[in-house]
Design a protein around this motif. Structure first.
Motif, PDB file in Angstrom:
ATOM      1  N   ILE A  50      -1.969  18.866   7.289  1.00  0.00           N
ATOM      2  CA  ILE A  50      -1.085  17.778   6.844  1.00  0.00           C
ATOM      3  C   ILE A  50      -1.705  16.421   7.154  1.00  0.00           C
ATOM      4  CG2 ILE A  50       1.151  16.668   7.243  1.00  0.00           C
ATOM      5  CD1 ILE A  50       2.331  19.438   7.703  1.00  0.00           C
ATOM      6  N   THR A  51      -2.310  16.294   8.328  1.00  0.00           N
ATOM      7  CA  THR A  51      -2.951  15.034   8.715  1.00  0.00           C
ATOM      8  C   THR A  51      -4.117  14.695   7.794  1.00  0.00           C
ATOM      9  OG1 THR A  51      -2.365  15.394  11.034  1.00  0.00           O
ATOM     10  CG2 THR A  51      -4.109  13.806  10.590  1.00  0.00           C
ATOM     11  N   LEU A  52      -4.955  15.679   7.488  1.00  0.00           N
ATOM     12  CA  LEU A  52      -6.110  15.446   6.620  1.00  0.00           C
ATOM     13  C   LEU A  52      -5.684  15.044   5.214  1.00  0.00           C
ATOM     14  CD1 LEU A  52      -8.433  18.411   7.708  1.00  0.00           C
ATOM     15  CD2 LEU A  52      -8.783  15.980   8.176  1.00  0.00           C
ATOM     16  N   VAL A  53      -4.695  15.739   4.674  1.00  0.00           N
ATOM     17  CA  VAL A  53      -4.216  15.425   3.322  1.00  0.00           C
ATOM     18  C   VAL A  53      -3.590  14.033   3.283  1.00  0.00           C
ATOM     19  CG1 VAL A  53      -2.551  16.045   1.539  1.00  0.00           C
ATOM     20  CG2 VAL A  53      -3.895  17.828   2.646  1.00  0.00           C
ATOM     21  N   THR A  54      -2.799  13.706   4.294  1.00  0.00           N
ATOM     22  CA  THR A  54      -2.174  12.381   4.358  1.00  0.00           C
ATOM     23  C   THR A  54      -3.221  11.282   4.436  1.00  0.00           C
ATOM     24  OG1 THR A  54      -0.256  13.332   5.504  1.00  0.00           O
ATOM     25  CG2 THR A  54      -0.531  10.951   5.616  1.00  0.00           C
ATOM     26  N   MET A  55      -4.248  11.496   5.251  1.00  0.00           N
ATOM     27  CA  MET A  55      -5.331  10.508   5.373  1.00  0.00           C
ATOM     28  C   MET A  55      -6.061  10.330   4.052  1.00  0.00           C
ATOM     29  SD  MET A  55      -6.901  11.423   9.137  1.00  0.00           S
ATOM     30  CE  MET A  55      -8.320  10.368   8.853  1.00  0.00           C
ATOM     31  N   CYS A  56      -6.249  11.420   3.318  1.00  0.00           N
ATOM     32  CA  CYS A  56      -6.926  11.343   2.013  1.00  0.00           C
ATOM     33  C   CYS A  56      -6.154  10.450   1.056  1.00  0.00           C
ATOM     34  CB  CYS A  56      -7.086  12.738   1.420  1.00  0.00           C
ATOM     35  SG  CYS A  56      -8.289  13.786   2.257  1.00  0.00           S
ATOM     36  N   TRP A  57      -4.843  10.694   0.954  1.00  0.00           N
ATOM     37  CA  TRP A  57      -4.022   9.914   0.021  1.00  0.00           C
ATOM     38  C   TRP A  57      -3.905   8.458   0.448  1.00  0.00           C
ATOM     39  CZ3 TRP A  57      -3.074  11.215  -4.704  1.00  0.00           C
ATOM     40  CH2 TRP A  57      -3.013  12.562  -5.064  1.00  0.00           C
ATOM     41  N   LEU A  58      -3.663   8.220   1.739  1.00  0.00           N
ATOM     42  CA  LEU A  58      -3.520   6.847   2.219  1.00  0.00           C
ATOM     43  C   LEU A  58      -4.815   6.058   2.051  1.00  0.00           C
ATOM     44  CD1 LEU A  58      -1.382   7.280   5.483  1.00  0.00           C
ATOM     45  CD2 LEU A  58      -0.648   6.423   3.249  1.00  0.00           C
ATOM     46  N   SER A  59      -5.941   6.689   2.358  1.00  0.00           N
ATOM     47  CA  SER A  59      -7.236   6.017   2.213  1.00  0.00           C
ATOM     48  C   SER A  59      -7.512   5.678   0.756  1.00  0.00           C
ATOM     49  CB  SER A  59      -8.357   6.915   2.764  1.00  0.00           C
ATOM     50  OG  SER A  59      -8.159   7.203   4.121  1.00  0.00           O
ATOM     51  N   GLY A  60      -7.218   6.619  -0.141  1.00  0.00           N
ATOM     52  CA  GLY A  60      -7.451   6.387  -1.561  1.00  0.00           C
ATOM     53  C   GLY A  60      -6.625   5.239  -2.101  1.00  0.00           C
ATOM     54  N   PHE A  61      -5.346   5.203  -1.763  1.00  0.00           N
ATOM     55  CA  PHE A  61      -4.465   4.151  -2.272  1.00  0.00           C
ATOM     56  C   PHE A  61      -4.763   2.799  -1.623  1.00  0.00           C
ATOM     57  CE2 PHE A  61      -2.165   7.613  -4.094  1.00  0.00           C
ATOM     58  CZ  PHE A  61      -1.458   7.066  -5.145  1.00  0.00           C
ATOM     59  N   LEU A  62      -5.171   2.793  -0.347  1.00  0.00           N
ATOM     60  CA  LEU A  62      -5.480   1.534   0.328  1.00  0.00           C
ATOM     61  C   LEU A  62      -6.774   0.922  -0.202  1.00  0.00           C
ATOM     62  CD1 LEU A  62      -4.893  -0.547   2.516  1.00  0.00           C
ATOM     63  CD2 LEU A  62      -6.114   0.923   4.147  1.00  0.00           C
ATOM     64  N   MET A  63      -7.820   1.730  -0.332  1.00  0.00           N
ATOM     65  CA  MET A  63      -9.101   1.219  -0.817  1.00  0.00           C
ATOM     66  C   MET A  63      -8.974   0.719  -2.249  1.00  0.00           C
ATOM     67  SD  MET A  63     -11.706   4.051   0.812  1.00  0.00           S
ATOM     68  CE  MET A  63     -13.150   3.233   0.154  1.00  0.00           C
ATOM     69  N   SER A  64      -8.239   1.422  -3.074  1.00  0.00           N
ATOM     70  CA  SER A  64      -8.054   1.003  -4.459  1.00  0.00           C
ATOM     71  C   SER A  64      -7.231  -0.277  -4.543  1.00  0.00           C
ATOM     72  CB  SER A  64      -7.371   2.112  -5.263  1.00  0.00           C
ATOM     73  OG  SER A  64      -8.131   3.293  -5.242  1.00  0.00           O
ATOM     74  N   PHE A  65      -6.263  -0.429  -3.645  1.00  0.00           N
ATOM     75  CA  PHE A  65      -5.426  -1.631  -3.633  1.00  0.00           C
ATOM     76  C   PHE A  65      -6.268  -2.874  -3.355  1.00  0.00           C
ATOM     77  CE2 PHE A  65      -2.584  -4.652  -1.467  1.00  0.00           C
ATOM     78  CZ  PHE A  65      -1.624  -4.802  -2.453  1.00  0.00           C
ATOM     79  N   ILE A  66      -7.224  -2.758  -2.449  1.00  0.00           N
ATOM     80  CA  ILE A  66      -8.100  -3.894  -2.132  1.00  0.00           C
ATOM     81  C   ILE A  66      -8.919  -4.300  -3.355  1.00  0.00           C
ATOM     82  CG2 ILE A  66     -10.050  -4.644  -0.714  1.00  0.00           C
ATOM     83  CD1 ILE A  66      -9.005  -2.768   1.480  1.00  0.00           C
TER      84      ILE A  66
END
Length: 228
Positions: free
Chosen positions: A62-78
């Motif tokens: 769950i932690t790995l999957v959550t980190m994947c999604w959060l990282s993807g959306f944060l980097m794209s937002f920048i």
């Protein structure tokens, strides 16, 4: 995208274009991370099978999957915030199937050098590093499989990775061809075809590649067919 393909073009608002670009970039970046986590999962399953249940516990997954999604959306937002500050004063026709970064930057009247540098810098942790981790994982996997004495065991081990390897090969080959190491003299039509491969084709074959290898799903499909 389906609307554009069926109608040979369509109009989209400026805000709608950037919203589309954001969700596209976020999902593609997240997929890069998710494929990397999946390669690590297969590495643990084959190289450390006795410790798999203690390493890949529910909380870790769950932690790995959550980190994947959060990282993807944060980097794209920048990237989207920076790109949206560009000045667009020229033609408003995007020669592409959707609002992608490269054809969108071609319409900008502002200097795009900084944006291109940002894309390459952020592309390292988003695309290049995950790709290297996947290659390293499969290097160890191949070495471990080749040490298995029985051919049946080797075949079973390789079949465990075959689905993921097919998806990774298709996804990363097209991604690298379009964004990281663009093919020289690539035509606009070919760029659109490559874009279709990782935006439509890869998600389309995912259920076939992954799900149909599951015995329970196969049995459920067979029962449904025979019932009707």
């Amino acid at each position: 995208m389906s609307h554009v393909l069926l109608n040979n073009g369509a109009a989209i608002t400026f805000a709608g274009c950037f919203i589309q670009l954001y969700f596209f970039a976020a999902s593609e970046t997240s997929e890069c991370f998710l494929l990397t986590v999946m390669s690590y999962d297969r590495y643990v399953a084959i190289c450390n099978p006795l410790r798999y249940s203690s390493i890949m516990i529910k909380g870790v997954c769950i932690t790995l999957v959550t980190m994947c999604w959060l990282s993807g959306f944060l980097m794209s937002f920048i990237s989207i915030i920076t790109t949206s500050k560009l000045y667009f004063c020229g033609p408003n026709i995007i020669d592409h199937l959707f609002c992608d970064m490269v054809p969108l930057l071609k319409l900008s009247c502002s200097g795009t050098f900084g944006i291109h540098m940002q894309i390459y810098i952020m592309g390292t942790p988003a695309i290049t590093i995950p790709a290297l981790i996947i290659v390293a994982s499969y290097t160890y996997i191949v070495r471990a499989v080749l040490r298995i004495p029985s051919s049946t065991g080797r075949q079973k081990a390789f079949s465990t990775c075959s689905s993921h390897l097919i998806v990774v090969s298709t996804f990363y080959w097209t991604m690298f061809s379009v964004y990281v190491f663009p093919i020289k003299d690539i035509t606009t039509c070919m760029r659109k075809i490559l874009s279709l491969l990782y935006t439509v084709f890869t998600p389309l074959i995912n259920p076939i590649i992954y799900s149909l290898r599951n015995k329970d799903i196969k049995k459920a499909i067979q029962d449904t067919i025979y019932r009707h």
